[in-house]
Design a protein around this motif. Structure first.
Motif, PDB file in Angstrom:
ATOM      1  N   ALA A  47       1.321  -1.552   0.031  1.00  0.00           N
ATOM      2  CA  ALA A  47       0.152   0.009  -0.381  1.00  0.00           C
ATOM      3  C   ALA A  47       0.902   1.756   0.035  1.00  0.00           C
ATOM      4  O   ALA A  47       0.118   1.835  -0.432  1.00  0.00           O
ATOM      5  CB  ALA A  47      -1.059  -0.085   1.067  1.00  0.00           C
ATOM      6  N   LYS A  52      -2.528   7.013  -4.439  1.00  0.00           N
ATOM      7  CA  LYS A  52      -3.522   7.048  -5.268  1.00  0.00           C
ATOM      8  C   LYS A  52      -4.337   8.711  -4.435  1.00  0.00           C
ATOM      9  O   LYS A  52      -4.735   8.738  -3.294  1.00  0.00           O
ATOM     10  CB  LYS A  52      -5.045   5.952  -4.315  1.00  0.00           C
ATOM     11  N   GLU A  56      -9.514   7.243  -4.772  1.00  0.00           N
ATOM     12  CA  GLU A  56      -9.289   6.050  -5.017  1.00  0.00           C
ATOM     13  C   GLU A  56      -8.141   4.836  -3.824  1.00  0.00           C
ATOM     14  O   GLU A  56      -9.178   3.413  -4.315  1.00  0.00           O
ATOM     15  CB  GLU A  56      -7.872   5.882  -5.794  1.00  0.00           C
ATOM     16  N   TRP A  57      -8.296   5.442  -2.959  1.00  0.00           N
ATOM     17  CA  TRP A  57      -8.138   4.729  -1.772  1.00  0.00           C
ATOM     18  C   TRP A  57      -9.142   4.232  -0.824  1.00  0.00           C
ATOM     19  O   TRP A  57      -8.736   3.319  -0.613  1.00  0.00           O
ATOM     20  CB  TRP A  57      -6.939   5.220  -0.843  1.00  0.00           C
ATOM     21  N   THR A  60      -9.845   0.661  -2.819  1.00  0.00           N
ATOM     22  CA  THR A  60      -9.356  -0.387  -2.823  1.00  0.00           C
ATOM     23  C   THR A  60      -9.297  -0.254  -1.702  1.00  0.00           C
ATOM     24  O   THR A  60      -8.953  -1.910  -1.344  1.00  0.00           O
ATOM     25  CB  THR A  60      -7.412  -0.045  -2.816  1.00  0.00           C
ATOM     26  N   VAL A  80      -8.427   5.108   5.039  1.00  0.00           N
ATOM     27  CA  VAL A  80      -8.674   5.815   4.279  1.00  0.00           C
ATOM     28  C   VAL A  80      -7.709   7.262   4.179  1.00  0.00           C
ATOM     29  O   VAL A  80      -6.918   7.939   3.273  1.00  0.00           O
ATOM     30  CB  VAL A  80      -9.807   5.906   3.634  1.00  0.00           C
ATOM     31  N   LEU A  83      -4.061   7.018   4.139  1.00  0.00           N
ATOM     32  CA  LEU A  83      -3.888   6.516   2.715  1.00  0.00           C
ATOM     33  C   LEU A  83      -3.234   8.176   1.801  1.00  0.00           C
ATOM     34  O   LEU A  83      -2.436   8.138   1.938  1.00  0.00           O
ATOM     35  CB  LEU A  83      -3.700   5.416   2.900  1.00  0.00           C
ATOM     36  N   ALA A  84      -5.562   9.019   2.055  1.00  0.00           N
ATOM     37  CA  ALA A  84      -5.067   9.544   1.015  1.00  0.00           C
ATOM     38  C   ALA A  84      -4.043  11.204   1.333  1.00  0.00           C
ATOM     39  O   ALA A  84      -3.652  11.376   0.414  1.00  0.00           O
ATOM     40  CB  ALA A  84      -6.485   9.963   0.965  1.00  0.00           C
ATOM     41  N   TYR A  87      -0.498   9.554   1.328  1.00  0.00           N
ATOM     42  CA  TYR A  87       0.225   8.731  -0.028  1.00  0.00           C
ATOM     43  C   TYR A  87       0.037   9.269  -1.699  1.00  0.00           C
ATOM     44  O   TYR A  87      -1.220   8.464  -1.842  1.00  0.00           O
ATOM     45  CB  TYR A  87      -0.042   7.010   0.301  1.00  0.00           C
ATOM     46  N   LYS A  88      -0.720  10.703  -1.883  1.00  0.00           N
ATOM     47  CA  LYS A  88      -0.835  11.263  -2.776  1.00  0.00           C
ATOM     48  C   LYS A  88      -0.191  11.112  -3.299  1.00  0.00           C
ATOM     49  O   LYS A  88       1.164  11.211  -3.596  1.00  0.00           O
ATOM     50  CB  LYS A  88      -1.597  12.223  -1.807  1.00  0.00           C
TER      51      LYS A  88
END
Ligand code: HEC
Length: 89
Positions: A47, A52, A56-57, A60, A80, A83-84, A87-88
């Motif tokens: 991941a 993303k 998209e996250w 996923t 989410v 992550l967003a 990891y964007k």
């Protein structure tokens, strides 16, 4: 009189510091959620190597939940968001 007021204030500050610290080290921290729930089938780096958008996250993580990742609705949202934000693209 003065002394006890200071004692009460000090106790208040210490208590506030402890309760803040307690929240930060909560086992439900986003990074720990990722490490605990997303490394059962592949390394969590599967991941974290990706970039993303939030949509998209969301898709996923939902797909991973369909495969068997165990997250409550609240944990999913926390993850989410994390992550967003981290990891964007
Ligand atoms: C039940 C097993 C399982 C768990 C738990 C799991 N995954 Fe996966 N994951 C897979 C499999 C199988 C694939 C490869 C097939 C695919 O991409 O659908 C994969 C692929 C991926 C990929 C690469 C494909 C893509 O869409 O970019 C990402 C990113 C990913 N997982 C993220 C996560 C995250 C985040 C979590 C935690 C919420 C998680 N996974 C938990 C099984 C799992």
């Amino acid at each position: 009189m003065n002394k006890s007021a200071v004692t009460v204030m000090t106790a208040g500050i210490v208590f506030a510091a402890i309760s803040c610290g307690g929240q930060q080290s909560s086992p439900k921290s986003s990074a720990e959620l990722l490490e605990q729930r997303c490394s059962a089938c592949h390394p969590a780096s599967r991941a974290t190597d990706k970039k993303k958008t939030a949509e998209e996250w969301e898709a996923t993580v939902q797909r991973m939940m369909d495969k068997g990742a165990k997250l409550t609705g609240e944990e999913k949202q926390t993850l989410v968001n994390y992550l967003a934000a981290t990891y964007k693209p």
